[in-house]
Write a protein that holds these residues in place. Structure first.
Motif, PDB file in Angstrom:
ATOM      1  N   GLU A   1      -9.783 -31.988   2.175  1.00  0.00           N
ATOM      2  CA  GLU A   1     -10.691 -32.601   1.430  1.00  0.00           C
ATOM      3  C   GLU A   1     -12.047 -32.493   1.697  1.00  0.00           C
ATOM      4  O   GLU A   1     -12.237 -32.680   2.976  1.00  0.00           O
ATOM      5  N   SER A   2     -13.027 -32.385   0.643  1.00  0.00           N
ATOM      6  CA  SER A   2     -14.555 -32.507   1.074  1.00  0.00           C
ATOM      7  C   SER A   2     -15.114 -33.472   1.857  1.00  0.00           C
ATOM      8  O   SER A   2     -15.790 -33.011   2.834  1.00  0.00           O
TER       9      SER A   2
ATOM     10  N   THR B   1     -11.268 -22.908   3.283  1.00  0.00           N
ATOM     11  CA  THR B   1     -11.090 -24.195   2.673  1.00  0.00           C
ATOM     12  C   THR B   1     -12.348 -25.155   3.201  1.00  0.00           C
ATOM     13  O   THR B   1     -12.997 -26.019   2.207  1.00  0.00           O
TER      14      THR B   1
ATOM     15  N   ARG C   1     -15.347 -26.492   0.869  1.00  0.00           N
ATOM     16  CA  ARG C   1     -15.434 -27.799   0.431  1.00  0.00           C
ATOM     17  C   ARG C   1     -16.901 -28.390   0.897  1.00  0.00           C
ATOM     18  O   ARG C   1     -17.669 -29.000   0.223  1.00  0.00           O
TER      19      ARG C   1
ATOM     20  N   GLN D   1     -19.778 -29.709  -1.461  1.00  0.00           N
ATOM     21  CA  GLN D   1     -20.479 -31.107  -1.435  1.00  0.00           C
ATOM     22  C   GLN D   1     -21.972 -31.026  -1.203  1.00  0.00           C
ATOM     23  O   GLN D   1     -22.675 -31.869  -1.785  1.00  0.00           O
TER      24      GLN D   1
END
Length: 268
Positions: free
Chosen positions: A98-99, A141, A145, A149
């Motif tokens: 997750e970012s 990934t 991410r 962001q």
């Protein structure tokens, strides 16, 4: 008489990169230890099942690099991270992409961020060796991410403006107090999915589903059969009240829209 010996013949080999492997999954720990220990110039000096054990192992063994998972029971990786970076280089090695977690790990001083399934054995070895030298590594990934962001916030300078190891952001003030007094914080506050009631294994598999892995890839990554993967997915769908992988992934990521269309319903 002049010494005719090879002047380089007496040069000792470089000291091995000493590594602590921290992951709550014993199969993952054993696999990483076997992989790294079989390479020249690498030595796994300790294993740890959570952040507290990683911190204690770092104090006891003074490793060059700690491979650190994010989600672990007890003291999680993000909680332990700022206590580890004053002592050694820390390379995040996790299923969590997750970012917000990627950004927070780098802000707290991680030397790099590797997401399982996105690197080869040789690439992992290179990342570990480079971590000791302060050279950062990001798998696709994590890089994606972070870039997304930064573009969304328009604040690349603040994101990379710190003074931690290498070129990563400042980890902020740290303390060497006993980590047994700490409680997990960031992994939950950044991405709190406990409301769904998934077990640790189900959460791990849901992360892999959200990353786009097939059942076969998940089975290979988790060292389980495809039938077991399907059983886990059935329970995950029930808990997330979802009928497709896309819908479950959208809920897991906290997206408001449903992306169930085009997913083939509940097919595996």
């Amino acid at each position: 008489m002049r010494d005719e010996r090879n002047p380089f013949g007496e040069v000792p080999p470089p000291d091995p990169v000493r590594v602590v492997v921290a992951d709550d999954n014993p199969v993952v720990r054993a696999g990483l230890t076997a992989l790294l220990s079989g390479r020249e110039e690498l030595e796994v000096v300790a294993e740890a099942a959570d952040g507290k054990e990683a911190y204690e192992a770092t104090l006891a063994h003074t490793p060059d690099v700690v491979l650190l998972d994010v989600r672990m029971p007890g003291v999680d990786g993000l909680t332990a991270l700022p206590h580890l970076v004053p002592l050694t280089a820390v390379l995040m090695l996790t299923y969590s992409g997750e970012s917000d977690i990627v950004h927070e790990a780098l802000r707290r001083g991680a030397n790099g961020y590797l997401v399982h399934g996105e690197f080869t054995s040789d690439e992992l070895v290179t990342a570990v060796r480079d971590a000791r030298r302060g050279r950062p590594h990001l798998t696709p990934t994590a890089a994606g991410r972070l870039l997304a962001q930064l573009r969304g916030e328009g604040d690349a300078d603040s994101a990379f403006g710190g003074g931690a190891r290498g070129s990563w952001p400042d980890a902020g003030p740290t303390s060497t107090k006993n980590l047994s007094q700490l409680q997990p914080d960031v992994a939950q506050s950044v991405s709190d999915k406990s409301a769904y009631g998934l077990s640790a294994r189900e959460a791990e598999i849901m992360e892999l589903i959200a990353s786009g892995m097939s059942n076969q890839q998940i089975a290979a990554t988790c060292f389980i059969s495809e039938k077991t993967v399907k059983n886990h997915i059935n329970r995950i769908f029930a808990k997330l009240h979802s009928t497709s992988r896309a819908e479950a992934a959208a809920k897991w990521r906290g997206e408001e829209r449903s992306s169930a269309q085009g997913s083939g319903g509940g097919r595996w």
